[in-house]
Design a protein around this motif. Structure first.
Motif, PDB file in Angstrom:
ATOM      1  N   ARG A   1      -1.466  -3.115 -46.378  1.00  0.00           N
ATOM      2  CA  ARG A   1      -0.925  -2.799 -47.697  1.00  0.00           C
ATOM      3  C   ARG A   1      -0.563  -1.316 -47.786  1.00  0.00           C
ATOM      4  O   ARG A   1       0.508  -0.960 -48.278  1.00  0.00           O
ATOM      5  CB  ARG A   1      -2.021  -3.123 -48.717  1.00  0.00           C
ATOM      6  CG  ARG A   1      -1.587  -3.340 -50.105  1.00  0.00           C
ATOM      7  CD  ARG A   1      -2.828  -3.732 -50.925  1.00  0.00           C
ATOM      8  NE  ARG A   1      -2.546  -3.580 -52.323  1.00  0.00           N
ATOM      9  CZ  ARG A   1      -1.793  -4.437 -53.018  1.00  0.00           C
ATOM     10  NH1 ARG A   1      -1.312  -5.508 -52.448  1.00  0.00           N
ATOM     11  NH2 ARG A   1      -1.546  -4.221 -54.289  1.00  0.00           N
ATOM     12  N   VAL A   2      -1.426  -0.469 -47.294  1.00  0.00           N
ATOM     13  CA  VAL A   2      -1.122   0.966 -47.298  1.00  0.00           C
ATOM     14  C   VAL A   2      -0.050   1.276 -46.252  1.00  0.00           C
ATOM     15  O   VAL A   2       0.886   2.042 -46.501  1.00  0.00           O
ATOM     16  CB  VAL A   2      -2.393   1.810 -47.053  1.00  0.00           C
ATOM     17  CG1 VAL A   2      -2.057   3.295 -47.117  1.00  0.00           C
ATOM     18  CG2 VAL A   2      -3.472   1.477 -48.069  1.00  0.00           C
TER      19      VAL A   2
ATOM     20  N   GLU B   1      -5.806  -6.624 -44.061  1.00  0.00           N
ATOM     21  CA  GLU B   1      -4.760  -6.763 -45.076  1.00  0.00           C
ATOM     22  C   GLU B   1      -4.685  -5.497 -45.944  1.00  0.00           C
ATOM     23  O   GLU B   1      -3.591  -5.045 -46.295  1.00  0.00           O
ATOM     24  CB  GLU B   1      -5.111  -7.977 -45.937  1.00  0.00           C
ATOM     25  CG  GLU B   1      -3.944  -8.666 -46.584  1.00  0.00           C
ATOM     26  CD  GLU B   1      -4.456  -9.765 -47.526  1.00  0.00           C
ATOM     27  OE1 GLU B   1      -5.201 -10.661 -47.059  1.00  0.00           O
ATOM     28  OE2 GLU B   1      -4.115  -9.692 -48.725  1.00  0.00           O
ATOM     29  N   ASP B   2      -5.837  -4.939 -46.265  1.00  0.00           N
ATOM     30  CA  ASP B   2      -5.849  -3.690 -47.041  1.00  0.00           C
ATOM     31  C   ASP B   2      -5.110  -2.583 -46.289  1.00  0.00           C
ATOM     32  O   ASP B   2      -4.310  -1.840 -46.880  1.00  0.00           O
ATOM     33  CB  ASP B   2      -7.289  -3.227 -47.291  1.00  0.00           C
ATOM     34  CG  ASP B   2      -8.046  -4.136 -48.259  1.00  0.00           C
ATOM     35  OD1 ASP B   2      -7.404  -4.944 -48.948  1.00  0.00           O
ATOM     36  OD2 ASP B   2      -9.287  -4.026 -48.316  1.00  0.00           O
TER      37      ASP B   2
ATOM     38  N   ALA C   1      -9.507  -9.516 -44.498  1.00  0.00           N
ATOM     39  CA  ALA C   1      -9.254  -8.861 -45.792  1.00  0.00           C
ATOM     40  C   ALA C   1      -9.139  -7.345 -45.628  1.00  0.00           C
ATOM     41  O   ALA C   1      -8.283  -6.705 -46.248  1.00  0.00           O
ATOM     42  CB  ALA C   1     -10.360  -9.208 -46.790  1.00  0.00           C
ATOM     43  N   LEU C   2      -9.982  -6.758 -44.792  1.00  0.00           N
ATOM     44  CA  LEU C   2      -9.873  -5.310 -44.564  1.00  0.00           C
ATOM     45  C   LEU C   2      -8.551  -4.964 -43.878  1.00  0.00           C
ATOM     46  O   LEU C   2      -7.901  -3.967 -44.199  1.00  0.00           O
ATOM     47  CB  LEU C   2     -11.029  -4.794 -43.679  1.00  0.00           C
ATOM     48  CG  LEU C   2     -12.444  -4.695 -44.239  1.00  0.00           C
ATOM     49  CD1 LEU C   2     -13.301  -3.788 -43.359  1.00  0.00           C
ATOM     50  CD2 LEU C   2     -12.481  -4.213 -45.670  1.00  0.00           C
TER      51      LEU C   2
ATOM     52  N   TYR D   1       2.380  -0.579 -45.186  1.00  0.00           N
ATOM     53  CA  TYR D   1       3.697  -0.969 -45.683  1.00  0.00           C
ATOM     54  C   TYR D   1       4.144  -0.125 -46.876  1.00  0.00           C
ATOM     55  O   TYR D   1       5.260  -0.292 -47.361  1.00  0.00           O
ATOM     56  CB  TYR D   1       3.725  -2.463 -46.033  1.00  0.00           C
ATOM     57  CG  TYR D   1       4.144  -3.321 -44.851  1.00  0.00           C
ATOM     58  CD1 TYR D   1       5.479  -3.664 -44.663  1.00  0.00           C
ATOM     59  CD2 TYR D   1       3.222  -3.722 -43.894  1.00  0.00           C
ATOM     60  CE1 TYR D   1       5.878  -4.411 -43.574  1.00  0.00           C
ATOM     61  CE2 TYR D   1       3.611  -4.475 -42.792  1.00  0.00           C
ATOM     62  CZ  TYR D   1       4.947  -4.819 -42.646  1.00  0.00           C
ATOM     63  OH  TYR D   1       5.348  -5.545 -41.555  1.00  0.00           O
ATOM     64  N   SER D   2       3.277   0.748 -47.343  1.00  0.00           N
ATOM     65  CA  SER D   2       3.668   1.689 -48.395  1.00  0.00           C
ATOM     66  C   SER D   2       3.891   3.082 -47.828  1.00  0.00           C
ATOM     67  O   SER D   2       4.174   4.025 -48.575  1.00  0.00           O
ATOM     68  CB  SER D   2       2.582   1.753 -49.475  1.00  0.00           C
ATOM     69  OG  SER D   2       2.343   0.457 -49.996  1.00  0.00           O
ATOM     70  N   MET D   3       3.721   3.213 -46.516  1.00  0.00           N
ATOM     71  CA  MET D   3       3.911   4.517 -45.867  1.00  0.00           C
ATOM     72  C   MET D   3       5.020   4.473 -44.836  1.00  0.00           C
ATOM     73  O   MET D   3       6.033   5.127 -44.968  1.00  0.00           O
ATOM     74  CB  MET D   3       2.624   4.931 -45.156  1.00  0.00           C
ATOM     75  CG  MET D   3       1.573   5.473 -46.057  1.00  0.00           C
ATOM     76  SD  MET D   3       0.265   6.258 -45.066  1.00  0.00           S
ATOM     77  CE  MET D   3      -0.069   7.669 -46.088  1.00  0.00           C
ATOM     78  N   ASN D   4       4.808   3.675 -43.774  1.00  0.00           N
ATOM     79  CA  ASN D   4       5.728   3.687 -42.633  1.00  0.00           C
ATOM     80  C   ASN D   4       5.515   2.403 -41.819  1.00  0.00           C
ATOM     81  O   ASN D   4       4.810   2.417 -40.814  1.00  0.00           O
ATOM     82  CB  ASN D   4       5.440   4.925 -41.770  1.00  0.00           C
ATOM     83  CG  ASN D   4       6.588   5.259 -40.846  1.00  0.00           C
ATOM     84  OD1 ASN D   4       7.635   4.607 -40.865  1.00  0.00           O
ATOM     85  ND2 ASN D   4       6.406   6.273 -40.023  1.00  0.00           N
ATOM     86  N   PRO D   5       6.138   1.309 -42.257  1.00  0.00           N
ATOM     87  CA  PRO D   5       5.832   0.004 -41.633  1.00  0.00           C
ATOM     88  C   PRO D   5       6.185  -0.073 -40.142  1.00  0.00           C
ATOM     89  O   PRO D   5       5.462  -0.704 -39.384  1.00  0.00           O
ATOM     90  CB  PRO D   5       6.716  -0.975 -42.422  1.00  0.00           C
ATOM     91  CG  PRO D   5       7.080  -0.268 -43.693  1.00  0.00           C
ATOM     92  CD  PRO D   5       7.079   1.192 -43.372  1.00  0.00           C
TER      93      PRO D   5
ATOM     94  N   ARG E   1      -7.522   6.255 -46.779  1.00  0.00           N
ATOM     95  CA  ARG E   1      -6.731   6.087 -48.001  1.00  0.00           C
ATOM     96  C   ARG E   1      -7.063   4.753 -48.686  1.00  0.00           C
ATOM     97  O   ARG E   1      -7.137   4.674 -49.913  1.00  0.00           O
ATOM     98  CB  ARG E   1      -5.231   6.194 -47.675  1.00  0.00           C
ATOM     99  CG  ARG E   1      -4.254   5.968 -48.835  1.00  0.00           C
ATOM    100  CD  ARG E   1      -4.403   6.951 -49.992  1.00  0.00           C
ATOM    101  NE  ARG E   1      -5.612   6.751 -50.779  1.00  0.00           N
ATOM    102  CZ  ARG E   1      -5.746   7.054 -52.046  1.00  0.00           C
ATOM    103  NH1 ARG E   1      -4.762   7.628 -52.695  1.00  0.00           N
ATOM    104  NH2 ARG E   1      -6.879   6.852 -52.677  1.00  0.00           N
ATOM    105  N   ALA E   2      -7.279   3.694 -47.897  1.00  0.00           N
ATOM    106  CA  ALA E   2      -7.506   2.366 -48.482  1.00  0.00           C
ATOM    107  C   ALA E   2      -8.893   2.227 -49.110  1.00  0.00           C
ATOM    108  O   ALA E   2      -9.046   1.536 -50.114  1.00  0.00           O
ATOM    109  CB  ALA E   2      -7.311   1.287 -47.412  1.00  0.00           C
TER     110      ALA E   2
END
Lengths: 353, 353
Positions: B234-235, B230-231, B227-228, B237-241, B95-96
């Motif tokens: 990011r996803v 972190e990417d 950095a990867l 924490y937008s799905m299911n932290p 997804r990222a």
């Protein structure tokens, strides 16, 4: 963000969970955790033999767990899907029932994750303003032509719609799914599970993180007609089929089989909540009529941000949002009786400074 | 499918996991589970006190677990993300790093979930044919202009690319991420983790389901430059932290701290595998040079479907696919020494019928 991150999601604003402070904290009252441990049967269910059997994959359909839930809630196993927390169920539902030409609607003040999932999946999101008293007006949800997600009780207001009001929304939207997030329903409001007999456009979502004291175990359920559940499984099997680990399945079954313990914990939390609400009102606070395991409070005597900071300085973590509509409000999770009595005294002291 | 299911995903063909038979089975050799239980330290780590603390949310960043992994793998915690199985990490990565204008490439015969995730996210997928001997040709992956996901060792072939060959792919694609699924790397091949020092477009993915005997616990890791990672967060924490439950975090730490037990289990599995491979070759089987905890085998004496059925009739479950390229091959997970010796005798009997 790395230079490899997809441009599709460049604007994504991930969810910010309540802080999980790892250091010294006097009271952690910011994420609506239960002050009581899970049923003692949970520890009994996690035997050495079961831990050794972690070498095997668990049942991805959580059949035994769903059977236990079916028995407890008076449903068929085909009406139930288990998830890695209710967050996962909500995510699957938003992905399954929204998309091109079908947006999502939800209250403008509610659980902050709904809008994040919509953004993640590129779904058009419409926020429906609450009334001034933070209540949800069912008529605002008639004929929106959108999938809807409503937390009932809502958070952080703690306010409740009756099953009759939910039914009004279901009847007005026969072609759209209502995702009803009943995360807090066990703390004194009426579940809409009985409406599943009449409406095939209702998905009810529960969590074991609050009333069942299993936040760290990650367990949630989706309840709906078999066709809706099949839809969720279709997405689940396209994402992460082995979503509920073995020990959590065992913990969930053990919890469901200990109704007495569950009742006793929930009753205590409700009693502590009501007494705390009364004490805060005595101090001049405005306190919504919460049917959850948290209170949503405000005082004219001090800005919310300042009270938040003063509490934090004393080692008490509560929750606050910067949204100007609720910037002066604090959400306080219900702790033990002793904690809540102490908290009231500490707040009294802060107000008298 | 209900009438509410989004048209976007109408064509979705969900992943079919290997069967998890719940009834009486003599040998379950179909999902590459470890024949040995997890380290005894896992059971020691799951104390009554920890079970009671399930009332609290776990650390969504799995900090202690990532520290333990960092120590074990010689990395920094910022180079590590933990997931609910490696499946979750792979899903987050796809997804990222894919999206509009950035497709995904992977071998035509490999882990069947890669194409499902691509379909779920509407990502253009390109399958790169393996060589006739089932090997991956690194040159086929040069300048594809796509994110790539390669299982190394590959499944179900069991075959391995060397770090030098992986480096060839990384160097040829400086603008694209290579997701390297090292699910089976502990069973005798060389990990590409050291390449993280040189390449910021490499994401290495590990699972604790195979070599760590924690399939039912659900734990996987992604390793990459900060950095990867972190990417991926990011996803996430937008799905299911809260993706890795508390008990699994504890189990993972306990496993990582018991290197001797891990080594002993892995060595045994490799030894049993090599002896089983030799015995099957003696029976005339073609057996690939597997560096995993499974064997990929075929015999001229019997179609794969028939051998599969005959084994199943004797209570032995192995894995087979209908893809005509491998329809005559069986994938057999490595069980205990006794199981494998029995299996060879049973197969000998079947061939002699």
């Amino acid at each position: 963000m790395s230079r490899y991150f997809t441009a599709d999601l460049a604007g994504l604003d991930p969810y910010t969970p309540g802080e999980q402070p790892q250091g010294e904290i006097r009271m952690k009252l910011n994420t609506n955790e239960n002050p009581f441990p899970p049923s003692p049967r949970v520890a009994q269910a996690i035997t050495r033999e079961q831990i050794d059997s972690l070498r095997l994959y668990e049942d991805p359909d959580s059949a035994l767990l769903r059977q236990a839930a079916a028995k407890r809630y008076g449903l068929a196993p085909e009406q139930i899907v288990a998830g890695n927390g209710s967050d996962e169920i909500l995510m699957l539902a938003i992905r399954a029932f929204c998309g091109e030409g079908k947006g999502l609607a939800f209250p403008n003040i509610t659980y902050g994750f709904y809008k994040v999932w919509a953004a993640l999946f590129g779904i058009d999101a419409k926020e429906i303003p609450l009334a001034e008293d933070f209540s949800i007006r069912p008529a605002d949800y008639a004929h929106l032509g959108r999938t809807m997600v409503i937390a009932n009780p809502n958070a952080p207001s703690g306010l409740v719609l009756t099953p009759a009001q939910i039914e009004e929304i279901l009847r007005a939207n026969p072609d759209d799914v209502l995702i009803l997030d009943e995360a807090y329903v066990d703390f004194g409001s009426e579940s809409c599970l009985p409406l599943l007999d009449k409406y095939d456009n209702l998905l009810v979502v529960h969590t074991f993180s609050k009333s069942r004291s299993l936040a760290g175990g990650r367990l949630g359920f989706g309840f709906g007609c078999p066709a809706l559940i099949e839809d969720l499984n279709r997405v689940r099997y396209s994402m992460n089929p082995y979503n509920v680990n073995l020990l959590t399945q065992l913990a969930g079954i053990a919890s469901l089989e200990d109704e007495d313990y569950f009742r006793a914990c929930v009753d205590q939390v409700c009693d502590i909540r009501d007494k705390t609400a009364a004490a805060l009102r005595q101090l001049g606070f405005i306190v919504t009529d919460s049917r959850t395991n948290f209170l949503f409070v405000r005082t004219d005597k001090m800005p919310g941000a300042r009270l938040f900071d003063r509490l934090r300085q004393q080692g008490i973590v509560v929750r606050r949002w910067n949204d100007p509509l609720i910037a002066d409000w604090l959400r306080i999770s219900i702790g033990t009786r002793e904690q809540m009595e102490q908290l009231v005294e500490i707040i009294r002291g802060i107000l008298e400074e």
